[in-house]
Design an enzyme around this catalytic site. Structure first.
Site, PDB file in Angstrom:
ATOM      1  N   ASN A  10     -29.733 -11.008 -50.361  1.00 36.88           N
ATOM      2  CA  ASN A  10     -29.984 -13.061 -50.207  1.00 36.88           C
ATOM      3  C   ASN A  10     -28.639 -13.674 -50.076  1.00 36.88           C
ATOM      4  OD1 ASN A  10     -30.238 -14.898 -51.777  1.00 36.88           O
ATOM      5  ND2 ASN A  10     -29.459 -14.924 -53.877  1.00 36.88           N
ATOM      6  N   LYS A  12     -28.229 -16.577 -49.501  1.00 42.34           N
ATOM      7  CA  LYS A  12     -28.365 -17.768 -50.338  1.00 42.34           C
ATOM      8  C   LYS A  12     -28.740 -19.025 -49.174  1.00 42.34           C
ATOM      9  CE  LYS A  12     -25.459 -15.154 -53.419  1.00 42.34           C
ATOM     10  NZ  LYS A  12     -24.197 -15.576 -54.140  1.00 42.34           N
ATOM     11  N   HIS A  96     -32.146 -17.257 -60.062  1.00 40.13           N
ATOM     12  CA  HIS A  96     -30.961 -16.917 -59.753  1.00 40.13           C
ATOM     13  C   HIS A  96     -29.168 -17.689 -60.288  1.00 40.13           C
ATOM     14  CE1 HIS A  96     -26.856 -16.231 -57.623  1.00 40.13           C
ATOM     15  NE2 HIS A  96     -27.617 -14.837 -57.300  1.00 40.13           N
ATOM     16  N   GLU A  98     -27.365 -19.133 -59.306  1.00 38.42           N
ATOM     17  CA  GLU A  98     -26.975 -20.353 -58.744  1.00 38.42           C
ATOM     18  C   GLU A  98     -28.289 -21.492 -58.669  1.00 38.42           C
ATOM     19  OE1 GLU A  98     -25.989 -18.429 -54.632  1.00 38.42           O
ATOM     20  OE2 GLU A  98     -24.711 -17.971 -55.559  1.00 38.42           O
ATOM     21  N   GLU A 170     -26.562 -10.041 -62.969  1.00 45.64           N
ATOM     22  CA  GLU A 170     -25.782 -10.321 -62.238  1.00 45.64           C
ATOM     23  C   GLU A 170     -25.060 -11.241 -62.693  1.00 45.64           C
ATOM     24  OE1 GLU A 170     -27.400 -10.771 -57.357  1.00 45.64           O
ATOM     25  OE2 GLU A 170     -28.392 -12.456 -58.464  1.00 45.64           O
ATOM     26  N   GLY A 176     -19.575 -13.413 -56.055  1.00 43.89           N
ATOM     27  CA  GLY A 176     -18.982 -14.372 -54.779  1.00 43.89           C
ATOM     28  C   GLY A 176     -17.594 -14.286 -55.365  1.00 43.89           C
ATOM     29  N   SER A 214     -20.993  -9.352 -55.700  1.00 45.77           N
ATOM     30  CA  SER A 214     -19.505  -8.450 -55.381  1.00 45.77           C
ATOM     31  C   SER A 214     -19.414  -6.954 -54.946  1.00 45.77           C
ATOM     32  CB  SER A 214     -18.264  -8.498 -55.967  1.00 45.77           C
ATOM     33  OG  SER A 214     -18.182 -10.248 -56.385  1.00 45.77           O
TER      34      SER A 214
HETATM   35  P1  13P Z   1     -22.539 -11.659 -54.209  1.00 46.48           P
HETATM   36  O1  13P Z   1     -22.890 -10.453 -53.686  1.00 46.48           O
HETATM   37  O2  13P Z   1     -21.457 -12.626 -53.360  1.00 46.48           O
HETATM   38  O3  13P Z   1     -21.160 -11.194 -54.820  1.00 46.48           O
HETATM   39  O4  13P Z   1     -23.818 -11.936 -54.614  1.00 46.48           O
HETATM   40  C1  13P Z   1     -24.240 -12.089 -55.272  1.00 46.48           C
HETATM   41  C2  13P Z   1     -25.477 -13.077 -55.537  1.00 46.48           C
HETATM   42  O5  13P Z   1     -25.508 -13.316 -55.733  1.00 46.48           O
HETATM   43  C3  13P Z   1     -26.509 -11.818 -55.183  1.00 46.48           C
HETATM   44  O6  13P Z   1     -27.875 -12.051 -55.684  1.00 46.48           O
END
Ligand code: 13P
Length: 253
Positions: A10, A12, A96, A98, A170, A176, A214
């Site tokens: 992803n 982003k 997601h 976010e 997740e 992150g 992560s």
């Molecule tokens: P990270 O791998 O950067 O923690 O992000 C995970 C994520 O949000 C994947 O959709």
């Protein structure tokens, strides 16, 4: 882990058209050598067309990070499933954290987006996860069940087309941050989701569940050995070829 491992990047809001084209060439090449790993990436909308044109002759699959439930209309900033398919996308990330956190998406929106994807031919990758506060209050299972209730009701009804769907667990606090739940916690949570699925449908297997948050070459070896983990949804480590290709190597086993 199952026979097939999903490794989904992803991106982003990272990588514009030029960077996508260059990086996808490497990933397309990488994908042709993979035997058991389904390599997928979800670049920003603007980069989808260049990604799909580079990935065309390879095993690399391109997806979108979000999709609207309507076919078209006055929904500024959104795209439809038909548009994603026309651009060559094969899957869509949906719900997601976010999107939930910063753009106010709720479980009802997630369900509508999922239904729209399933009614066309986009594979939905539906994301769920608890916040740190919810986890510390011992509410992880309740939160996940609330997020999944409408989806599981739909999937086990006659209304749902018999098409694949992927879940991605997740934990919001792991995204992150470099913090990852223990292997026991991941196992228990995935098992809890499978148990919950069985209360809706005792015959069909639970959709594959990816872990995300992560994921890195340092921890994926152990995480990928968990039987209930069907692969990973990766943010930061999917942006860099050295790391993402290492994850693919681990996924191949
Ligand atoms: P990270 O791998 O950067 O923690 O992000 C995970 C994520 O949000 C994947 O959709």
């Amino acid at each position: 882990m199952n026979n097939k491992t999903f490794l989904i990047g992803n991106w982003k809001m990272n990588h514009g058209i030029a960077a996508t084209t260059e990086y996808c060439q490497q990933l397309a090449e990488l994908s042709t050598g993979l035997k058991k790993t389904e390599l997928k990436i979800a670049p920003p909308f603007l980069s989808i067309a260049s990604a799909t044109s580079v990935a065309k002759e390879s095993q690399l699959q391109i997806g979108v990070q979000n999709v609207h439930w309507a076919e078209n209309g006055a929904y500024t900033g959104e795209i439809s499933c038909g548009m994603a398919l026309e651009a060559g996308a094969t899957f869509a990330l949906i719900g997601h954290s976010e999107r939930r956190q910063y753009f106010g998406e709720n479980d009802h929106d997630v369900l509508r987006r999922t239904r729209a994807a399933m009614e066309t031919d986009l594979l939905p990758v539906v994301c769920i996860g608890e916040t740190l506060e919810e986890r510390e209050a011992g509410k992880t299972d309740t939160v996940l069940r609330t997020q999944l209730e409408g989806l599981f009701t739909y999937l086990s009804s006659d209304e749902a087309p018999s098409k694949p769907l992927i879940l991605a667990y997740e934990p919001v606090w792991a995204i992150g941050t470099g913090k990852v739940p223990t292997l026991e916690d991941i196992t228990d949570t995935h098992r809890g989701i499978i148990e919950y699925w069985k209360s809706f449908n005792s015959t069909a297997p639970c959709p594959p569940i990816l872990y995300g948050g992560s994921v890195s070459p340092d921890n994926f070896g152990e995480i990928s050995k968990i039987e209930e983990v069907a692969g990973a949804l990766v943010g930061g480590a999917s942006l860099v070829y050295e790391k993402f290709s290492k994850l693919a190597e681990i996924a191949e086993g």
